[in-house]
Design a protein around this motif. Structure first.
Motif, mmCIF file in Angstrom:
data_model
loop_
_atom_site.group_PDB
_atom_site.id
_atom_site.type_symbol
_atom_site.label_atom_id
_atom_site.label_comp_id
_atom_site.label_asym_id
_atom_site.label_seq_id
_atom_site.Cartn_x
_atom_site.Cartn_y
_atom_site.Cartn_z
ATOM 1 N N ASN A 1 75.887 59.352 2.757
ATOM 2 C CA ASN A 1 77.287 59.156 3.132
ATOM 3 C C ASN A 1 78.095 58.492 2.030
ATOM 4 O OD1 ASN A 1 77.995 60.230 5.691
ATOM 5 N ND2 ASN A 1 76.718 58.693 6.700
ATOM 6 N N PHE A 2 77.511 57.533 1.339
ATOM 7 C CA PHE A 2 78.256 56.767 0.342
ATOM 8 C C PHE A 2 78.265 57.428 -1.040
ATOM 9 C CE2 PHE A 2 77.056 52.778 2.938
ATOM 10 C CZ PHE A 2 78.090 53.047 3.824
ATOM 11 N N LEU A 3 77.202 58.171 -1.383
ATOM 12 C CA LEU A 3 77.079 58.685 -2.746
ATOM 13 C C LEU A 3 77.144 60.209 -2.856
ATOM 14 C CD1 LEU A 3 74.236 56.340 -4.052
ATOM 15 C CD2 LEU A 3 76.698 56.067 -4.325
ATOM 16 N N VAL A 4 76.663 60.919 -1.831
ATOM 17 C CA VAL A 4 76.539 62.376 -1.953
ATOM 18 C C VAL A 4 77.660 63.112 -1.240
ATOM 19 C CG1 VAL A 4 75.042 64.358 -1.508
ATOM 20 C CG2 VAL A 4 74.035 62.167 -2.180
ATOM 21 N N ILE B 1 64.699 54.533 9.095
ATOM 22 C CA ILE B 1 64.667 55.457 7.956
ATOM 23 C C ILE B 1 65.920 56.318 7.933
ATOM 24 C CG2 ILE B 1 63.411 57.383 6.930
ATOM 25 C CD1 ILE B 1 60.850 56.179 8.111
ATOM 26 N N ALA B 2 66.378 56.748 9.106
ATOM 27 C CA ALA B 2 67.591 57.576 9.175
ATOM 28 C C ALA B 2 68.813 56.796 8.696
ATOM 29 C CB ALA B 2 67.796 58.060 10.612
ATOM 30 N N ILE B 3 68.903 55.522 9.046
ATOM 31 C CA ILE B 3 70.045 54.705 8.615
ATOM 32 C C ILE B 3 70.058 54.561 7.095
ATOM 33 C CG2 ILE B 3 70.995 52.366 8.668
ATOM 34 C CD1 ILE B 3 70.074 52.190 11.590
ATOM 35 N N ILE B 4 68.895 54.265 6.520
ATOM 36 C CA ILE B 4 68.825 54.087 5.058
ATOM 37 C C ILE B 4 69.150 55.393 4.336
ATOM 38 C CG2 ILE B 4 67.285 53.532 3.149
ATOM 39 C CD1 ILE B 4 65.778 51.679 5.109
ATOM 40 N N THR B 5 68.539 56.494 4.784
ATOM 41 C CA THR B 5 68.757 57.789 4.119
ATOM 42 C C THR B 5 70.193 58.259 4.264
ATOM 43 O OG1 THR B 5 66.466 58.339 4.698
ATOM 44 C CG2 THR B 5 67.856 60.126 3.900
ATOM 45 N N SER B 6 70.738 58.150 5.476
ATOM 46 C CA SER B 6 72.114 58.618 5.691
ATOM 47 C C SER B 6 73.119 57.727 4.957
ATOM 48 C CB SER B 6 72.431 58.645 7.180
ATOM 49 O OG SER B 6 72.251 57.365 7.761
ATOM 50 N N ALA B 7 72.813 56.442 4.754
ATOM 51 C CA ALA B 7 73.698 55.582 3.984
ATOM 52 C C ALA B 7 73.811 56.084 2.544
ATOM 53 C CB ALA B 7 73.183 54.143 4.013
ATOM 54 N N PHE B 8 72.685 56.443 1.967
ATOM 55 C CA PHE B 8 72.708 56.994 0.606
ATOM 56 C C PHE B 8 73.555 58.262 0.538
ATOM 57 C CE2 PHE B 8 70.820 60.123 -2.295
ATOM 58 C CZ PHE B 8 71.009 59.477 -3.511
ATOM 59 N N VAL C 1 82.569 60.814 7.304
ATOM 60 C CA VAL C 1 82.494 59.557 8.040
ATOM 61 C C VAL C 1 82.878 58.405 7.115
ATOM 62 C CG1 VAL C 1 80.935 58.000 9.281
ATOM 63 C CG2 VAL C 1 80.692 60.482 9.552
ATOM 64 N N ASP C 2 83.814 57.571 7.567
ATOM 65 C CA ASP C 2 84.189 56.427 6.742
ATOM 66 C C ASP C 2 83.170 55.315 6.893
ATOM 67 O OD1 ASP C 2 85.297 54.335 8.870
ATOM 68 O OD2 ASP C 2 85.973 56.337 9.460
ATOM 69 N N GLU C 3 83.264 54.321 5.990
ATOM 70 C CA GLU C 3 82.246 53.276 5.926
ATOM 71 C C GLU C 3 82.200 52.425 7.187
ATOM 72 O OE1 GLU C 3 84.303 54.099 3.668
ATOM 73 O OE2 GLU C 3 83.166 54.629 1.872
ATOM 74 N N VAL C 4 83.358 52.124 7.771
ATOM 75 C CA VAL C 4 83.391 51.265 8.965
ATOM 76 C C VAL C 4 82.724 51.973 10.143
ATOM 77 C CG1 VAL C 4 84.881 50.104 10.623
ATOM 78 C CG2 VAL C 4 85.466 50.070 8.193
ATOM 79 N N THR C 5 83.059 53.246 10.338
ATOM 80 C CA THR C 5 82.446 53.997 11.432
ATOM 81 C C THR C 5 80.941 54.115 11.238
ATOM 82 O OG1 THR C 5 84.480 55.283 11.680
ATOM 83 C CG2 THR C 5 82.479 56.198 12.665
#
Length: 719
Positions: free
Chosen positions: A460-463, A451-458, A516-520
């Motif tokens: 990190n990439f959009l917000v 759940i943390a990976i999915i939420t933090s992806a949103f 945080v960049d996408e690769v990291t």
């Protein structure tokens, strides 16, 4: 039709989400308190331009506890202790193996396993402190594995973050806890009164004819054990003034003893009430006295008159026993056998009631001492908790195997992000041993990571790319952190929420210099996912969790305890036996928290109550054998009964031994009844009457709980 199904789904779903849209007041305060602490810690870390501010906010949620202020303080103290021990271990391991990678990895696995051992053998937040010592050491070691010259600075950095987070959390907690000392004192006394009121209420129901009202006492005992574990936190809140905590522990121990003796009274009333002479005449007076005590407790009045009334009732019971012996002694040739048996039943009931009233009187006296504290009081009360070394060994081996497998993967693949993977694998293994139900904790941890990976992806990439100020960052974080904090207050979701809150903050990677960049992010997410997966896989194959085996283990443990009591020459106090059985039962119920089978739970509750009762009366019989009052022929009969209890097994192949044990107990009762009729020595008659009372309770409890004591003894050596 489709609309009706959709509507029914909505109505069944809404109550399950009540923890989100209608949380209790205490939960709202917990969420607000920790959100403010998170914002303070994050702001200070960003303002001071620390290298990794996310650890400050993560520290807040490590300490966060939806409970009393004392628990928060205790957890904070032990987190600091664990950090200090872990940092010392970091310096020792780095200094010992700077150029030996295999020995370095092996030493980390051994250290974490040792911490898991101590955590499993500890209770409350001492366990969490040892867990902290394990994973804080591993995190620093693997973070600096490529440049060990940075180890000392990393030690200071991580220690500073946790201290900052703890200070921020404690600062905000103080804002919500006014007049803490007096509130803790009042709450302690109120909880003690509630526990006593429940016990008295069960006793009143028994005397009114509800013979199995005491079956609810198992729930009272469960709450007593849980309350007993929180007294040390109340002492922290009260700043350990006087001996209130010791008197509270003594009160709870007496309540447990009262419940067990009340169960014995219930059995005697059920079996003998129709074959007595005048025992029923004292029941209305006793019930009236207990009702008055309840009224005094609920109104907060002085309990001294209640103590005097209980003392008078006890002496009334004693006087009636003496009168019965005097009548029998002077008219032994005229009375019939039926009259003698009825008189004996009277004496047994009066004596049992007297013991119950004595326990209640002692309980109220301890309550009075807890309320009216004398600063010169030197009273101390301590109850030792038995350590489960098998559970500790299992947890240590599981952690060692998991970490060794992770290190092996690193050595084979040369994975660049393996240090992050190993850091959080060690963290998971250290934290799992804190929980009683490790399987539930492991699955919850893995779900929290996902759940943390999915939420933090949103985010990190959009917000996060849109955030330009600390105010906007705090506003955006309010929603994901609030949901996680609310879930931490729901026991069902707490294991998932704890993992989610920690790793969500980690993956966001707050920084003054950028985001945080996408690769990291993808590399860290993969490392976290693999750490949860490896832990889940390892804990599923190394000593896998089986509820039936756990139940058998607990029953075998109680059966072995009965065997030791029947064989022992040095007898423990009754309160220690009650505490041993109660703690075993409560631990089992915590481990089986997934099961919703109330019938099974009730069976185990009644079985544990029966084992308590059998053990208490075995201790009494052993004391009779060891004293010089009984004649040798009576002692020999008791030795036969005790020898059968010490030897009978519950496994299917020898199930007949259980029946023979019950049969021998009933034969001993029949012999003692005849002996009591004709015995001229008053002291021996009193002891024989007490032996009959204990044997009745033992035989009844054994007979009614045969299925509970039917335990398969094989495959029980290590699990």
């Amino acid at each position: 039709m489709h609309f009706i199904k959709l509507l029914s789904f909505r109505f069944t779903t809404l109550p399950s989400l009540r923890w989100i849209y209608a949380p209790p007041k205490a939960t709202i305060i917990f969420v607000l308190r920790n959100l403010i602490a998170s914002y303070i810690a994050l702001t200070i870390a960003l303002w001071m331009e620390m290298d990794s501010p996310r650890w400050a906010i993560m520290a807040v949620w490590v300490v966060a506890q939806n409970s009393s202020r004392g628990e928060i303080l205790s957890k904070a103290y032990w987190v600091i202790f664990g950090n200090i021990i872990g940092m010392i271990a970091v310096l020792c391991i780095v200094a010992s193996f700077p150029q030996q990678p295999l020995l370095f990895e092996l030493s980390v696995a051994i250290w974490v396993s040792i911490c898991c051992w101590f955590a499993s053998c500890s209770r409350n937040f001492v366990s969490f402190g040892w867990s902290m010592a394990g994973f804080s050491c591993a995190i620093v070691l693997f973070a600096t594995v490529r440049d060990q010259n940075e180890t000392f600075m990393m030690v200071m950095s991580r220690g500073s973050y946790f201290i900052l987070g703890i200070l921020a959390e404690n600062f905000t907690a103080r804002l919500f806890d006014l007049n803490l000392q007096n509130n803790a004192y009042e709450k302690l006394n109120q909880e003690l009164k509630i526990a006593i009121e429940k016990a008295i209420d069960s006793l009143v129901k028994i005397l009114n004819g509800n013979n199995w009202a005491i079956s609810g006492s198992d729930q009272v005992l469960s709450s007593v054990i849980a309350f007993n574990n929180t007294i040390e936190f109340r002492e922290l809140e009260m700043r350990s003034i006087g001996r209130r905590g010791d008197h509270a522990r003594a009160t709870l121990s007496l309540i447990s003893s009262l419940m067990v003796k009340a169960m014995g009274l219930s059995i005697h009333i059920q079996k003998n009430q129709k074959e007595t002479l005048n025992f029923t005449y004292i029941l209305p007076t006793t019930i009236h006295c207990l009702d008055e005590i309840l009224k005094h407790l609920q109104a907060g009045k002085e309990i001294t008159p209640c103590l005097q009334a209980l003392n008078e009732l006890r002496w009334e019971c004693r006087q009636r026993i003496a009168d019965s012996f005097y009548t029998d002694r002077n008219t032994v040739k005229q009375i019939s056998s039926e009259y003698a048996q009825r008189a004996l039943n009277d004496r047994i009931l009066y004596q049992t009631l007297r013991e119950v009233l004595a326990e209640l009187e002692a309980t109220l006296q301890q309550l009075d001492k807890s309320e009216n504290q004398n600063l010169r009081d030197g009273f101390k009360f301590h109850m030792e908790t038995s350590l489960d070394f098998k559970r500790a060994a299992r947890n240590s081996i599981r952690a060692f195997v998991a970490i060794t497998m992770g290190c092996l993967v690193w050595e084979i693949t040369g994975w660049h992000n393996a240090p992050v993977f190993l850091s959080f694998l060690c963290m998971g293994c250290s934290r799992f041993c804190v929980f009683d139900n490790i399987s539930l904790a492991c699955r919850g941890w893995f779900k929290g990571i996902c759940i943390a990976i999915i939420t933090s992806a949103f985010f990190n990439f959009l917000v996060m790319p849109l955030i330009t100020s600390i105010e906007m960052l705090c506003f955006i974080l309010f929603f994901p952190l609030s949901i996680g904090a609310l879930a931490m207050c729901v026991p069902k979701y707490a294991p998932i929420a704890s993992g989610y809150m920690f790793f969500f903050c980690y993956l966001l990677g707050f920084s003054n210099q950028g985001r945080v960049d996408e690769v990291t992010f993808l590399n860290d997410s993969m490392a976290l996912f693999m750490s949860g997966l490896v832990a889940l896989f390892t804990y599923s194959i190394v000593f896998p969790y089986h509820t039936r085996r756990l139940r058998r283990q607990m029953r075998q443990k109680l059966l072995n305890g009965l065997h030791r009591l029947a064989n022992s020459t040095t007898l423990p106090l009754g309160r220690k036996w009650i505490h041993f059985v109660s703690v075993s039962f409560v631990m089992l119920m915590r481990q089986l928290s997934e099961e919703q089978n109330s019938n099974l739970t009730n069976t185990y509750r009644r079985g544990c109550m029966a084992v308590m009762l059998i053990g208490i009366n075995v201790i009494r019989l052993q004391a009779m054998v060891n004293n010089d009052i009984m004649t040798e022929d009576v002692k020999n009969i008791l030795r036969v009964v005790l020898r059968r209890i010490a030897q009978f097994k519950g496994d299917k192949a020898r199930y007949g031994q259980h029946a023979r044990t019950v049969l021998i107990a009933y034969r001993a009762i029949a012999k003692f009844r005849k002996r009591e009729e004709t015995e001229r020595n008053l002291a021996v008659r009193i002891e024989v009457s007490a032996a009959i009372s204990s044997l009745i309770l033992i035989a009844y409890a054994l007979n009614r709980n045969a299925s509970f004591l039917k335990v398969k003894s094989h495959n029980m050596l290590f699990y």
